[in-house]
Design an enzyme around this catalytic site. Structure first.
Site, PDB file in Angstrom:
ATOM      1  N   SER A 195       0.797  -1.234   0.000  1.00  0.00           N
ATOM      2  CA  SER A 195       0.000   0.000   0.000  1.00  0.00           C
ATOM      3  C   SER A 195       0.827   1.280   0.000  1.00  0.00           C
ATOM      4  O   SER A 195       0.269   2.362  -0.200  1.00  0.00           O
ATOM      5  CB  SER A 195      -0.938   0.025   1.204  1.00  0.00           C
ATOM      6  OG  SER A 195      -2.080  -0.717   0.900  1.00  0.00           O
ATOM      7  N   TYR A 249      -3.695  -2.578 -10.372  1.00  0.00           N
ATOM      8  CA  TYR A 249      -3.572  -2.386  -8.922  1.00  0.00           C
ATOM      9  C   TYR A 249      -2.733  -3.498  -8.285  1.00  0.00           C
ATOM     10  O   TYR A 249      -1.837  -3.236  -7.470  1.00  0.00           O
ATOM     11  CB  TYR A 249      -4.981  -2.320  -8.307  1.00  0.00           C
ATOM     12  CG  TYR A 249      -4.988  -2.316  -6.808  1.00  0.00           C
ATOM     13  CD1 TYR A 249      -4.700  -1.160  -6.083  1.00  0.00           C
ATOM     14  CD2 TYR A 249      -5.269  -3.484  -6.085  1.00  0.00           C
ATOM     15  CE1 TYR A 249      -4.692  -1.165  -4.696  1.00  0.00           C
ATOM     16  CE2 TYR A 249      -5.267  -3.489  -4.703  1.00  0.00           C
ATOM     17  CZ  TYR A 249      -4.978  -2.333  -4.017  1.00  0.00           C
ATOM     18  OH  TYR A 249      -4.956  -2.335  -2.641  1.00  0.00           O
TER      19      TYR A 249
HETATM   20  N1  GLU Z   1      -2.336  -5.727  -1.947  1.00  0.00           N
HETATM   21  C1  GLU Z   1      -2.961  -5.500  -0.705  1.00  0.00           C
HETATM   22  C2  GLU Z   1      -4.450  -5.468  -0.853  1.00  0.00           C
HETATM   23  O1  GLU Z   1      -4.952  -4.741  -1.665  1.00  0.00           O
HETATM   24  C3  GLU Z   1      -2.451  -4.212  -0.141  1.00  0.00           C
HETATM   25  C4  GLU Z   1      -2.739  -4.176   1.267  1.00  0.00           C
HETATM   26  C5  GLU Z   1      -2.009  -3.095   2.009  1.00  0.00           C
HETATM   27  O2  GLU Z   1      -0.783  -2.953   1.982  1.00  0.00           O
HETATM   28  O3  GLU Z   1      -2.753  -2.375   2.667  1.00  0.00           O
HETATM   29  O4  GLU Z   1      -5.149  -6.168  -0.172  1.00  0.00           O
END
Ligand code: GLU
Length: 310
Positions: A69, A196
């Protein structure tokens, strides 16, 4: 408070690394994908980029980790550079008070996510970055942005992390389709999700992340510059929304804008003074790096850096 001399700061970082490595409680690594679940928990790194171009580091500052994130802050900077305030027609600027992947507020608020750092808001931001492009070009733009900001071409996407995110990302898939049902995705849900998942899978070291963060610290000699207004606004969002449900506590304890990720990385900005990256993969109950958060607290106390200083 004045910035400590580089020598004093380096000795502090070395001591901090020793103290952190002596700990018995490291938190729990994220376990939703094997690539994160298999990372050994007892690891720590910290890097501090200073306005004179120096980067002071301690611990495993050359070990790449999944920025997850933390990528959202750079996507936001790219999108604001491209479409400016138009983004705010589609995403809000308020802390959500719900978990980062929550869907409940989306229904109540007619598909306009609370902020660009919860997953729904990050999906809309990535969707805005995608507009008019193919995903490969969008990801190249984001990587080139990071490489230029960090002055380091050795920044890449970990394809196996991206693949695992895709296999397990049921909530993100649900969020993307829910956003689409409100007309708040311009591309197909699959395209936005794929982009994403890849942006979350970017791997960086703390040295690279601290250097890339200089754009938010607004160092005059940084290789890239955001407008003063953009940097201020992104820092305000990091302060209020950058640590999931632990954002208030981080602001209270550290007093600096920061963005964390479930890979255990945190980017912390002391405007005009430093861009700091910490990494330790074990997470606390809020999903933020346990040791990284404590280290940030120590840094703030040692340096006196705070956006609330008089
Ligand atoms: N790839 C993760 C998700 O979207 C990121 C989570 C994060 O770092 O908050 O669930």
């Amino acid at each position: 408070m004045d910035t400590p001399s580089p020598k004093a700061l380096q000795s502090f970082l070395d001591e901090l690394n020793a103290t952190m490595c002596d700990r018995t409680e490291w938190g729990k690594v994220a376990d939703y994908i094997p690539e994160l679940a298999d990372v050994p928990v007892k690891q720590f790194a910290i890097s501090v980029a200073l306005p004179d171009g120096r980067v002071l580091s301690a611990g495993q500052n050359k070990t790449p980790f999944s920025i997850q994130s933390v990528s959202k802050v750079f996507t936001l900077a790219c999108v604001l550079g491209r479409i400016g305030d138009q983004l705010w027609n589609r995403v809000g600027r308020e802390p959500s008070g719900t978990s980062f992947d929550s869907i409940v507020l989306l229904e109540r608020e007619a598909g306009r996510p609370r902020n660009p750092f919860i997953n729904a808001g990050a999906l809309v931001t990535t969707d805005a970055l995608l507009e008019g492009r193919i995903p490969r070009d969008t990801l190249t733009e984001l990587l080139e942005f990071l490489r230029a900001a960090a002055e380091d071409d050795d920044i890449h996407i970990d394809k196996s992390v991206a693949q695992s995110e895709k296999l397990t990302g049921h909530r993100n898939v649900a969020l993307a389709h829910y956003l689409a049902s409100f007309g708040n995705l311009k591309n197909s849900a699959d395209l936005t999700l794929g982009t994403y998942f890849h942006q979350c899978a970017i791997a960086m070291t703390t040295d690279q992340l601290a250097r890339a963060g200089r754009i938010f610290a607004r160092f005059p000699n940084a290789p890239m510059q955001l407008s003063p207004q953009q940097a201020r606004r992104i820092n305000a969002l990091m302060m209020t929304c950058g640590h999931y449900d632990g954002s208030g506590d981080f602001a209270f304890r550290v007093g600096l804008p920061g963005k964390s990720g479930v890979g255990g990385g945190i980017l912390i900005i002391a405007p005009g003074k430093a861009s700091i990256a910490v990494w330790s993969p074990g997470l606390n109950n809020y999903g933020n790096s346990q040791v990284g958060t404590e280290a940030a607290n120590h840094v703030a106390r040692f340096t006196g850096w705070s956006v609330f200083e008089g």
